[in-house]
Design a protein around this motif. Structure first.
Motif, mmCIF file in Angstrom:
data_model
loop_
_atom_site.group_PDB
_atom_site.id
_atom_site.type_symbol
_atom_site.label_atom_id
_atom_site.label_comp_id
_atom_site.label_asym_id
_atom_site.label_seq_id
_atom_site.Cartn_x
_atom_site.Cartn_y
_atom_site.Cartn_z
ATOM 1 N N ARG A 3 13.064 -5.254 -23.453
ATOM 2 C CA ARG A 3 14.350 -4.563 -23.582
ATOM 3 C C ARG A 3 14.476 -3.280 -22.768
ATOM 4 N NH1 ARG A 3 15.287 -5.176 -30.165
ATOM 5 N NH2 ARG A 3 15.679 -7.437 -30.162
ATOM 6 N N PRO A 4 13.447 -2.434 -22.673
ATOM 7 C CA PRO A 4 13.645 -1.171 -21.941
ATOM 8 C C PRO A 4 13.769 -1.332 -20.430
ATOM 9 C CG PRO A 4 11.737 -1.058 -23.423
ATOM 10 C CD PRO A 4 12.126 -2.486 -23.303
ATOM 11 N N PHE A 5 13.406 -2.491 -19.898
ATOM 12 C CA PHE A 5 13.285 -2.634 -18.450
ATOM 13 C C PHE A 5 14.582 -3.134 -17.807
ATOM 14 C CE2 PHE A 5 9.007 -3.234 -20.198
ATOM 15 C CZ PHE A 5 8.317 -2.262 -19.494
ATOM 16 N N GLU B 226 18.736 -2.577 -8.445
ATOM 17 C CA GLU B 226 18.517 -1.134 -8.554
ATOM 18 C C GLU B 226 17.322 -0.838 -9.455
ATOM 19 O OE1 GLU B 226 20.840 2.929 -10.038
ATOM 20 O OE2 GLU B 226 21.894 1.010 -9.964
ATOM 21 N N GLY B 227 17.190 -1.610 -10.538
ATOM 22 C CA GLY B 227 16.081 -1.397 -11.456
ATOM 23 C C GLY B 227 14.740 -1.700 -10.819
ATOM 24 N N VAL B 228 14.690 -2.748 -9.995
ATOM 25 C CA VAL B 228 13.447 -3.070 -9.294
ATOM 26 C C VAL B 228 13.061 -1.939 -8.355
ATOM 27 C CG1 VAL B 228 12.354 -4.629 -7.630
ATOM 28 C CG2 VAL B 228 13.771 -5.555 -9.478
ATOM 29 N N LEU B 229 14.022 -1.451 -7.580
ATOM 30 C CA LEU B 229 13.742 -0.335 -6.675
ATOM 31 C C LEU B 229 13.344 0.919 -7.448
ATOM 32 C CD1 LEU B 229 16.633 -0.761 -4.072
ATOM 33 C CD2 LEU B 229 14.201 -1.296 -3.762
ATOM 34 N N ARG B 230 14.007 1.147 -8.583
ATOM 35 C CA ARG B 230 13.713 2.339 -9.390
ATOM 36 C C ARG B 230 12.310 2.283 -9.983
ATOM 37 N NH1 ARG B 230 15.522 4.561 -14.621
ATOM 38 N NH2 ARG B 230 16.015 6.774 -14.302
ATOM 39 N N SER B 231 11.801 1.062 -10.199
ATOM 40 C CA SER B 231 10.464 0.942 -10.787
ATOM 41 C C SER B 231 9.386 1.489 -9.868
ATOM 42 C CB SER B 231 10.170 -0.519 -11.141
ATOM 43 O OG SER B 231 9.952 -1.303 -9.981
ATOM 44 N N PHE B 232 9.696 1.602 -8.568
ATOM 45 C CA PHE B 232 8.706 2.147 -7.645
ATOM 46 C C PHE B 232 8.553 3.661 -7.801
ATOM 47 C CE2 PHE B 232 9.375 -1.995 -5.786
ATOM 48 C CZ PHE B 232 8.111 -2.339 -5.358
ATOM 49 N N THR C 94 3.817 -6.927 -4.494
ATOM 50 C CA THR C 94 5.240 -7.268 -4.500
ATOM 51 C C THR C 94 5.517 -8.463 -3.602
ATOM 52 O OG1 THR C 94 5.841 -4.958 -4.924
ATOM 53 C CG2 THR C 94 7.554 -6.392 -4.040
ATOM 54 N N VAL C 95 4.976 -8.422 -2.379
ATOM 55 C CA VAL C 95 5.158 -9.530 -1.443
ATOM 56 C C VAL C 95 4.510 -10.799 -1.989
ATOM 57 C CG1 VAL C 95 4.620 -10.371 0.874
ATOM 58 C CG2 VAL C 95 5.315 -7.988 0.543
ATOM 59 N N ALA C 96 3.317 -10.649 -2.586
ATOM 60 C CA ALA C 96 2.613 -11.804 -3.136
ATOM 61 C C ALA C 96 3.400 -12.443 -4.273
ATOM 62 C CB ALA C 96 1.225 -11.384 -3.622
ATOM 63 N N LEU C 97 4.010 -11.626 -5.135
ATOM 64 C CA LEU C 97 4.803 -12.168 -6.239
ATOM 65 C C LEU C 97 6.032 -12.920 -5.728
ATOM 66 C CD1 LEU C 97 4.631 -9.278 -8.868
ATOM 67 C CD2 LEU C 97 3.803 -11.624 -9.160
ATOM 68 N N VAL D 213 8.679 -5.270 -11.740
ATOM 69 C CA VAL D 213 8.921 -4.064 -12.549
ATOM 70 C C VAL D 213 7.763 -3.815 -13.505
ATOM 71 C CG1 VAL D 213 10.404 -3.064 -14.328
ATOM 72 C CG2 VAL D 213 11.429 -4.216 -12.356
ATOM 73 N N LEU D 214 7.326 -4.857 -14.190
ATOM 74 C CA LEU D 214 6.227 -4.715 -15.152
ATOM 75 C C LEU D 214 4.934 -4.325 -14.458
ATOM 76 C CD1 LEU D 214 6.859 -7.815 -17.450
ATOM 77 C CD2 LEU D 214 7.403 -5.421 -17.941
ATOM 78 N N ARG D 215 4.672 -4.930 -13.309
ATOM 79 C CA ARG D 215 3.448 -4.592 -12.585
ATOM 80 C C ARG D 215 3.458 -3.124 -12.161
ATOM 81 N NH1 ARG D 215 1.460 -2.273 -7.722
ATOM 82 N NH2 ARG D 215 -0.731 -2.861 -7.669
#
Length: 203
Positions: free
Chosen positions: A26-28, A33-39, A90-93, A111-113
């Motif tokens: 739920r928090p993720f 934008e969320g993927v980029l923000r996770s960095f 990221t590329v591998a996933l 995001v989780l990683r």
């Protein structure tokens, strides 16, 4: 940059996922934008990274006292190495998502990683790196203790990530094995190659 409160929610979500509770998602934010923000997790890892790099530099100088390269260049190389260790998984996933056909899960896995790396970085660089450096100054049990602690941390990280994958991905076990194994293997191979190319390997 995510606030301390947000990061606590992310880490709490990871803990729920490790325990097998899908409510941990739920928090993720898994939008683009969320993927980029996770960095931004990199920024939260920065204090740990700096400590780790300092001890890595001390260890490097202990192994190769005759080399006269500047500390600034060494830390710049470590920055490149760290960047690769964020980009390669990221590329591998993404590649595995295409090959194994779980692309809808790739965003959340990235995001989780990224956020999983935050506690892992502090365990590896703030706790393990100083202990490893100090134990290397003494022969015998201290050195073996450091190796055992490093092995324990690696096994624990793999186990916890496996628990997260089991909760998030479900499905056939072999897909999760391939995902975890190939991502970790790709990261290790690239890191080793870059260490050798840039001349910062300790071996």
């Amino acid at each position: 940059m995510p606030s301390y409160h947000e990061v606590r929610l992310y880490l709490g979500g990871l803990w729920l996922l490790i325990r097998g509770d899908a409510r941990g998602l739920r928090p993720f934010d898994i939008s683009d934008e969320g993927v980029l923000r996770s960095f931004w997790a990199i920024a939260w890892c920065a204090p740990a990274l700096i400590i780790g790099w300092i001890f890595r530099r001390l260890e490097y100088l202990r192994h190769f006292p005759q080399r006269e390269d500047y500390s600034f260049i060494f830390f710049l190389k470590m920055l490149v190495l760290e960047a690769a260790q964020w980009i390669v998984p990221t590329v591998a996933l993404v590649a595995l998502g295409l090959i194994l056909r779980f692309m809808p899960l790739v965003r959340i896995l990235i995001v989780l990683r990224n956020w999983f790396t935050v506690p892992l970085a502090y365990a590896a660089y703030v706790i393990l790196a100083p202990l490893a450096f100090l134990s290397d100054q003494h022969a015998g049990l201290a050195g073996y203790g450091s190796m055992a602690l490093a092995a324990t941390l690696l096994i624990a990280a793999l186990f916890l990530m496996w628990c997260i994958l089991r909760t998030v991905m479900g499905g056939p076990v072999m897909i999760r094995v391939a995902t975890l194994g190939l991502v970790v293997l790709a990261e290790i191979i690239v890191a080793r190659e870059l260490e050798n190319i840039m001349g910062v390997s300790l071996t």
